[in-house]
Design a protein around this motif. Sequence first.
Motif, PDB file in Angstrom:
ATOM      1  N   LEU A   1       0.837  -1.205   0.000  1.00 51.23           N
ATOM      2  CA  LEU A   1       0.000   0.000   0.000  1.00 51.23           C
ATOM      3  C   LEU A   1       0.871   1.254   0.000  1.00 51.23           C
ATOM      4  CD1 LEU A   1      -2.670   1.554   0.277  1.00 51.23           C
ATOM      5  CD2 LEU A   1      -2.478   1.262   2.750  1.00 51.23           C
ATOM      6  N   VAL A   2       1.885   1.259   0.824  1.00 51.41           N
ATOM      7  CA  VAL A   2       2.780   2.421   0.911  1.00 51.41           C
ATOM      8  C   VAL A   2       3.511   2.631  -0.418  1.00 51.41           C
ATOM      9  CG1 VAL A   2       4.705   3.461   2.151  1.00 51.41           C
ATOM     10  CG2 VAL A   2       3.047   2.049   3.390  1.00 51.41           C
ATOM     11  N   LEU A   3       3.949   1.535  -1.024  1.00 48.73           N
ATOM     12  CA  LEU A   3       4.693   1.640  -2.281  1.00 48.73           C
ATOM     13  C   LEU A   3       3.860   2.263  -3.403  1.00 48.73           C
ATOM     14  CD1 LEU A   3       6.575  -1.799  -2.317  1.00 48.73           C
ATOM     15  CD2 LEU A   3       7.495   0.449  -1.740  1.00 48.73           C
ATOM     16  N   LEU A   4       2.533   2.092  -3.357  1.00 50.31           N
ATOM     17  CA  LEU A   4       1.677   2.675  -4.382  1.00 50.31           C
ATOM     18  C   LEU A   4       1.823   4.191  -4.453  1.00 50.31           C
ATOM     19  CD1 LEU A   4      -1.641   0.662  -3.848  1.00 50.31           C
ATOM     20  CD2 LEU A   4      -0.122   0.507  -5.818  1.00 50.31           C
ATOM     21  N   PHE A   5       2.116   4.815  -3.326  1.00 53.10           N
ATOM     22  CA  PHE A   5       2.143   6.277  -3.267  1.00 53.10           C
ATOM     23  C   PHE A   5       3.551   6.869  -3.342  1.00 53.10           C
ATOM     24  CE2 PHE A   5      -1.880   5.032  -1.393  1.00 53.10           C
ATOM     25  CZ  PHE A   5      -2.761   5.911  -2.007  1.00 53.10           C
ATOM     26  N   THR A   6       4.573   6.033  -3.396  1.00 51.08           N
ATOM     27  CA  THR A   6       5.940   6.541  -3.466  1.00 51.08           C
ATOM     28  C   THR A   6       6.392   6.637  -4.921  1.00 51.08           C
ATOM     29  OG1 THR A   6       6.791   4.291  -3.131  1.00 51.08           O
ATOM     30  CG2 THR A   6       6.584   5.693  -1.186  1.00 51.08           C
ATOM     31  N   VAL A   7       5.586   7.298  -5.736  1.00 54.77           N
ATOM     32  CA  VAL A   7       5.901   7.476  -7.156  1.00 54.77           C
ATOM     33  C   VAL A   7       7.066   8.457  -7.285  1.00 54.77           C
ATOM     34  CG1 VAL A   7       5.012   8.158  -9.414  1.00 54.77           C
ATOM     35  CG2 VAL A   7       3.493   7.064  -7.751  1.00 54.77           C
ATOM     36  N   PRO A   8       8.143   8.082  -7.983  1.00 51.96           N
ATOM     37  CA  PRO A   8       9.317   8.962  -8.062  1.00 51.96           C
ATOM     38  C   PRO A   8       9.050  10.210  -8.899  1.00 51.96           C
ATOM     39  CG  PRO A   8       9.573   7.089  -9.533  1.00 51.96           C
ATOM     40  CD  PRO A   8       8.329   6.822  -8.729  1.00 51.96           C
ATOM     41  N   ASN A   9       9.744  11.282  -8.581  1.00 51.85           N
ATOM     42  CA  ASN A   9       9.692  12.505  -9.389  1.00 51.85           C
ATOM     43  C   ASN A   9      10.643  12.332 -10.567  1.00 51.85           C
ATOM     44  OD1 ASN A   9       7.909  13.937  -7.640  1.00 51.85           O
ATOM     45  ND2 ASN A   9       9.619  14.302  -6.258  1.00 51.85           N
ATOM     46  N   SER A  10      10.114  11.787 -11.635  1.00 49.84           N
ATOM     47  CA  SER A  10      10.940  11.466 -12.796  1.00 49.84           C
ATOM     48  C   SER A  10      10.125  11.672 -14.061  1.00 49.84           C
ATOM     49  CB  SER A  10      11.438  10.018 -12.681  1.00 49.84           C
ATOM     50  OG  SER A  10      12.342   9.698 -13.703  1.00 49.84           O
ATOM     51  N   SER A  11      10.590  11.110 -15.165  1.00 52.89           N
ATOM     52  CA  SER A  11       9.864  11.227 -16.426  1.00 52.89           C
ATOM     53  C   SER A  11       8.557  10.445 -16.360  1.00 52.89           C
ATOM     54  CB  SER A  11      10.724  10.697 -17.580  1.00 52.89           C
ATOM     55  OG  SER A  11      10.914   9.298 -17.448  1.00 52.89           O
ATOM     56  N   GLN A  12       7.650  10.784 -17.262  1.00 47.71           N
ATOM     57  CA  GLN A  12       6.358  10.105 -17.273  1.00 47.71           C
ATOM     58  C   GLN A  12       6.516   8.614 -17.553  1.00 47.71           C
ATOM     59  OE1 GLN A  12       3.114  10.566 -20.431  1.00 47.71           O
ATOM     60  NE2 GLN A  12       2.234  11.748 -18.735  1.00 47.71           N
ATOM     61  N   THR A  13       7.480   8.255 -18.391  1.00 47.28           N
ATOM     62  CA  THR A  13       7.708   6.837 -18.693  1.00 47.28           C
ATOM     63  C   THR A  13       8.127   6.063 -17.450  1.00 47.28           C
ATOM     64  OG1 THR A  13       8.373   7.376 -20.961  1.00 47.28           O
ATOM     65  CG2 THR A  13       9.033   5.223 -20.102  1.00 47.28           C
ATOM     66  N   VAL A  14       9.060   6.640 -16.699  1.00 49.25           N
ATOM     67  CA  VAL A  14       9.508   6.000 -15.465  1.00 49.25           C
ATOM     68  C   VAL A  14       8.353   5.881 -14.481  1.00 49.25           C
ATOM     69  CG1 VAL A  14      11.003   6.237 -13.437  1.00 49.25           C
ATOM     70  CG2 VAL A  14      11.899   6.724 -15.722  1.00 49.25           C
TER      71      VAL A  14
END
Length: 466
Positions: free
Chosen positions: A102-115
């Motif tokens: 659940l936590v990992l779902l929200f830790t989206v990196p600040n990177s390119s849209q592809t990443v």
Amino acid sequence: MSKENTIDQSMIKLPLVTKIAYGSGDVACNLVFGVITALLTLFYTDYVGMSPIIIGNIMLISRVFDGISDVIMGYIVSHTKSKWGQSRPWILWSSIPFCLSLVLLFTVPNSSQTVQMIYIFITYNFCNTICFTALNLPYGSLSAMLTRDSKERDMVSVFRMAMSPCGRILVGLCTLPMVKMLGNTKEAFVITASVWAIIALVLLMFCFIKCEEKVVIPAREEKKEKVKGQGKKSFMAVVTNKYFWIVCFLWIFQNASIGVVGILLPYYSKYILLNDTWMFSTMYFAETISIVLTVMICPIFMKKFNKRTLLMGGALIAIAGQVIFMINPYSFPLAVAVAIIRGIGAGPLNAVVFGMLCDVVEYGQWKTGLRQEAYLFSAGSIGTKIGPGLVTALVTSLLTAGGYIASSTGGAVQPQEALDTIVMLYQWGPLCVWVAVLICGLLYGLDKIYPTIMKELAEREARGEM
């Protein structure tokens, strides 16, 4: 245990703590499931900045993997042997990965849209395809292993479905206010998700400790030893079980009803009512608490009416409420009133659907000589994925077609066509789902023959047969 008293020994009365513990397991699942169905899409579109149709396609494609994982997990559970039984140990083994996911779902990196797309795809499938399947499938089949008393199983289902919405209520009332209090950022979502994950883990451990498998059928154990390679026969027994398909669709529509409201309500509150905090929380709470209270009083009606009659009555109430909503879909008081009516209508289906699936297990044994708790629940659990998956894909596709503007700051001004699309979906989406539930109810006839089935099974098992 002698063959003569197998059924009698399995028809046990469950203590209150077992019913509460079992219900606690679904509270935990709904803490996670509630966040995913109600707020994850909004997080991806309004905080990460992803296009709605990209998110919808990721979730829809993931359902293919979900279907495969359910079948595999059904096989694994049916062949599990441990000191805790067949289904119960998986609650212990899968709880920590599930809560972490659940936590990992929200830790989206600040990177390119592809990443970001790749990260969302991987974490979404880790949570749903792997962790949720490994936990929820054996959790569901565990209910058929607690007792064979149909009324006791109905009560287990009532406790489960009366308690499970409490998880959704908690996340619905508190998540967005907590996020705003913590800064209304992506990081605020991560902290909030971590809180829910810890609470879920505690509840799952309580469920594991207090729910023991009691159903043991010597004839089945003997048959396992004598006959090998029954995969094809088991598969055919599931796909030819007509009542399984009806209940499977009911499970799909139950989750679709939760999904369509859960996904649309944040958008409806934010862009139509212009308030995504207390108005969203009020409507979410009103509907969910109505479900809980209705499920709690359903045992009174179960003494007079069968499962089919109850769920059809509830479907008619939900349909009526949705028709009333069309009078003025821009009125907050009317929206709250309809949410309550819709919740009352949803209560009976929530109260009986898992009891119906347990009855389908007995029907399958009676019809084919094979008892398949894990296989039936694994196939049926696809409903928890297909329902929300199809709803998410359809809703996000229509939002994109309506010109919805995604933004990483959540401050975009939406065009009128997008606003009209949100209102249209919130009007017609729930209505279509409940019409489908009503049709399924008309086709279900297992209640009438269930007493005869259990009588014949008792006679067979006394002879050492399935």
